[in-house]
Each structure stands twice: as structure tokens, then as C-alpha cells.
Design an enzyme around this catalytic site. Structure first.
Site: not given
Length: 488
Positions: A383, A334, A226
Site C-alpha cells: 500500500h 492493495d 491512499s
């Protein structure tokens, strides 16, 4: 008894290795020395050169894996699954609130491979939303409540069955407490109210690790998920340059960016930036880069006009400027990208315009990855993945993510380094081509937002208001066949 068993297994391993080399000689009439035989300062767990046995690679690797798992209990008492917290010696490099930054370390004596992981966790771009973040997610801005040790999973795991190629590396986990996508170099000021020193934290950790064994390393893999994945892209060349400047040019630096490859595309539904979660990525980074006093790589900065350094936060723009090898892991759909684009899949049914937007997002992301030499992009709605325990289960075209990373690793070793062709049967540029979320049968499960129940692919698409008849027509298929494909 346990000691006798371990000795027996070790002897068996050496017998297989020697026997294997004899077999290779008969088949190839020459021996390629293993990296054990070439290295000077000790080797890895099983760093053999399998070039001569491509045909029997699967069988041989299964034997090695089985033996590694059998031998693992022999060293279990010496190996500590827990990573220990170390505060930085340089107290001027801090978290947002001025508390000392730090890192968790699990050393692996004898290994010359280091994995340094950057944690993710979004960001804040103003005094107001940083204050809210501090009240609600303080561990992402302060070290005061960090535990003295922690365990991890996925690529950070010490279990060979969960982490087949990196389980015996030196593992470093750097907690995210700078809220600046690992880009800031700014101490705390009265105006900002917070310090933003993400890039400096990475530099200080690397310097300290040199005194803990990194100085003898062959490879440093800078990984992150991330915001940490974007941080890898922003800092991987900086780490390589830092080590060279400090007198360690022999340490090869690579990057592994997970779920940090964002698009600065047009939002599905435009909002202002009052809510950091739904603020358009471009506007958020433009504001943040000024507030954080961010540092971006010089090679990327030179590609844009003054004041447009924010472009370097987007993977497809910074990637062509990078010198270090980087492997990109990115879900085609995502969840974080969809969130900032204001696509809310919990609402049903999804309008046709929203459905088309989602499909187009997958196409756009796929296009930005086509020139990335090493990538893994499943068509899933998720994610982050590399620190999940299920990371070994996701496949693209029959290849798992750990396998793809291993193939990439092999491609960067001599004598494969200058080859532009992927090793036979060992791909590491893998992207799904199917056009909608969850069309890959190995995707992580989706749960209903209201019931918490797992949904099949068909249930998920129906939940979104999926028109089976219309979609089947678009794909040139009978509705029954389409549902069969989706269910398989």
C-alpha cells in the site's frame, strides 16, 4: 577546490550538450530546439528535447544523470533538504479541531515545476469514530503538534539518485488533517463536533503558492497517496479550474494518484460499520459524504442520480469524467483494499474461497485500469509507493515507476501531445498479468507477522496455505517449474 571542480563539471556538461547537438545534426540533418532555447523565463535542470537521439537515449541519459549527481554537491549549500511549515493566512480554513491548516514547502529557485502532495491516512465518518481517531491519531486531525520542518523521500526527495526526474522541483507537502478524503467544505458545527475542509485546504494552499512563485509555473503536478490519491481524483480538475479563474490558464495541471483507486466490490466477509477499518467502502463513503458535506466534481456528479454522488470517490467511475491528465499507480493486491474487504492474510492457512477471492480482486482491478491511458500496476501486496525510498526499484515489464512517469511527461509535451501512440521504448501503461500476489520479482518484501522475518515468494505462498501441486496444474506447469518461476 570544490568551486573549481563545479566549474569544470559545468563546462563538461555544456561540451557534451553542444557536442551532442552537433552529432544529432549529422544524423538527423535538423535540430529540434531544446526547451531551454524555447522558454522565456528560465528552464529546468536538464529539459532537453531528445527526439532526434532515440537510438542513443540510454547512453546520453546515463551521462546526464552522472553529471547531475556530480554537480549536486555544488548546490548542496543552497538547497535545503527540509521543507518548512507554513500556516494558512486564511484562519477560517482549518483542521478537524479548528487549528490552522497549513503546508510544508521546499522552494527550488529557477524551476517552473511544482509538485503538490496530499498526505493519506484513512478517514472517520461519525462523531463517535472521529472522537476515537482524535484520541489515537491526533496529528491527522490537528496541526498543534506539527514539527516546524520535515524531510521526505521518494518523489518528494531532493536527491537525484532517489528522485531522478523531480528532485529539483518546488515541493509542497500538505498534511492530512481533515479526515474527509480531501472532499469536505464544512466548518466546525456543534452537531458534527469537527470541521471537514479538505477541499478548501487545497484551494487555499494553491492561492498562497501563487505568491511564492507558482504564478510563473509551467506545470503543477497534484500527487497523493491512499486517501490523498483519491483526493487527487476529486480535486485535480478543481485546481485547474481555480488557476484559470484566477488568471493563470498557462499553468498545466496534472494528477498522480497512488494507492487511491479503490473498488466498491462485495466484501469477502460482510460486517456492519461499527469498525471504520472493516466497513464496506460504499457504505463508509455514503455515510461520510453526508457527515463531511463533501464536494465532488460537477462533471462526475452529473453522471449519477441525486444522492449517489458517493460514486465519484471510486477511481474507475470518476476517471472518465476528468479533463486533466492523470497517472494512476495502484498495487493489484492493495493491502487497504483487502482490509476493507475483510481478507486477513495473517491467518493461515488461507481457505480456497479466500484465495480465489484474492485472485479475482486482482483481475477486477486490472479490468478497471485497462482504459486508463497512464498507469503502473504491479501484482504486489502493498500500500502506497511514491513516497517510499525504494520506489525506483519496482518494475513492470522491465520499466521502473520513475521511468514510466518520465515517459508520460514526455508524451504530454509538444510535439507528442496529440499522439495516441506511446513513444518508442518509453511505455507508461504498465500492468502485471500474473495472477497472484508477489508474483512480480521486484515487489517490496513481505514480513512474517509473528517473527518479523522477510519471506520469499514461495515462503509467503506456503504461509497462505498455497497448494503448489494444484496451482501448477491450473497453470499447466510442473510443480518444480512453477516454484522456479516464482523464485526467479
Amino acid at each position: 577546490m570544490a568551486g573549481t571542480l563545479c566549474v569544470t563539471l559545468l563546462l563538461l556538461l555544456s561540451t557534451i550538450a553542444v557536442g551532442g547537438r552537433k552529432t544529432w545534426r549529422r544524423r538527423s540533418q535538423q535540430i529540434v530546439p531544446s526547451s531551454w532555447e524555447r522558454s522565456e523565463g528560465g528552464g529546468e535542470s536538464f529539459p532537453l528535447d531528445f527526439t532526434a537521439v532515440e537510438g542513443n537515449m540510454d547512453n546520453f541519459m546515463n551521462q546526464i544523470k552522472s553529471l547531475a549527481q556530480s554537480l549536486y554537491p555544488c548546490s548542496a549549500q543552497r538547497l535545503d533538504d527540509e521543507m518548512k511549515l507554513h500556516s494558512l493566512h486564511n484562519k477560517s480554513v482549518t483542521c478537524n479541531d479548528g487549528s490552522p491548516a497549513g503546508y510544508y514547502l521546499k522552494e527550488s529557485k529557477g524551476s517552473r515545476r511544482w509538485l503538490v502532495f496530499l498526505e493519506g491516512g484513512w478517514y472517520c465518518i461519525s462523531r463517535e469514530n472521529c472522537d476515537i481517531r482524535y484520541d489515537t491519531m491526533r496529528s491527522l486531525m490537528s496541526s498543534r503538534a506539527w514539527p516546524p520542518s520535515k524531510t521526505a523521500s521518494g518523489i518528494l526527495s531532493t536527491q537525484p539518485e532517489e528522485n531522478p526526474h523531480w528532485w529539483n522541483a518546488n515541493i509542497v507537502f500538505i498534511p492530512y488533517c481533515s479526515s474527509d478524503v480531501w472532499s469536505g467544505v464544512s466548518p466546525k458545527t456543534e452537531k458534527s463536533g469537527y470541521a471537514f475542509m479538505g477541499s478548501l485546504i487545497i484551494q487555499e494552499v494553491v492561492k498562497e503558492l501563487l505568491g511564492k512563485g507558482l504564478d510563473t509555473a509551467k506545470l503543477l503536478l497534484l500527487a497523493g497517496s491512499s486517501a490523498g490519491g483519491t483526493g487527487v481524483l476529486l480535486n485535480v480538475d478543481m485546481v485547474a479550474n481555480l488557476l484559470e479563474e484566477l488568471g493563470y490558464p498557462g499553468i498545466e495541471v496534472r494528477g498522480l494518484s497512488d494507492s487511491g483507486w479503490f473498488l466498491n466490490n462485495k466484501q469477502y466477509w460482510r460486517t456492519d460499520c461499527t469498525d471504520i477499518i472493516t466497513c464496506a467502502p460504499t457504505e463508509a463513503i455514503q455515510r461520510g459524504i453526508r457527515y463531511w458535506n463533501s464536494m465532488v466534481p460537477e462533471r462526475c456528479k452529473q453522471q449519477f442520480k441525486e444522492g449517489e454522488e458517493w460514486n465519484c470517490f471510486f477511481g474507475y467511475k470518476i476517471y472518465p469524467t476528468l479533463r486533466s491528465p492523470v497517472f494512476v499507480v495502484q498495487w493489484l493486491f492493495d493491502e487497504a483494499q483487502l482490509t476493507v474487504d475483510n481478507v486477513h492474510l495473517s491467518r493461515q492457512p488461507v481457505q480456497e474461497s479466500q484465495w480465489l477471492y484474492i485472485q479475482n480482486l486482482g483481475r477486477e482491478l486490472r479490468n478497471t485500469l485497462k482504459d486508463v491511458g497512464a498507469s503502473f500496476a504491479p501484482a504486489c501486496l502493498a500500500h502506497e509507493v511514491i513516497t517510499r525510498s525504494h520506489w525506483t526499484e519496482i518494475q513492470v515489464r522491465g520499466t521502473s515507476l520513475p521511468r514510466a512517469l518520465h515517459c508520460w511527461d514526455r508524451s504530454l509535451q509538444e510535439p507528442n501531445k496529440n499522439s495516441k501512440v506511446q513513444l518508442k521504448g518509453c511505455p507508461f501503461h504498465l500492468m502485471d498479468s500474473c495472477p497472484w500476489p508477489q508474483c512480480n520479482p521486484t515487489c517490496p518484501s513481505i514480513r512474517d507477522h509473528f517473527t518479523g522475518q522477510e519471506m520469499s515468494v514461495v515462503q509467503f505462498l506456503m504461509h497462505l496455505g498455497f497448494d503448489v501441486q494444484k496451482m501448477a496444474s491450473q497453470q499447466g506447469m510442473e510443480p518444480g517449474k512453477l516454484l522456479g518461476v516464482l523464485s526467479s
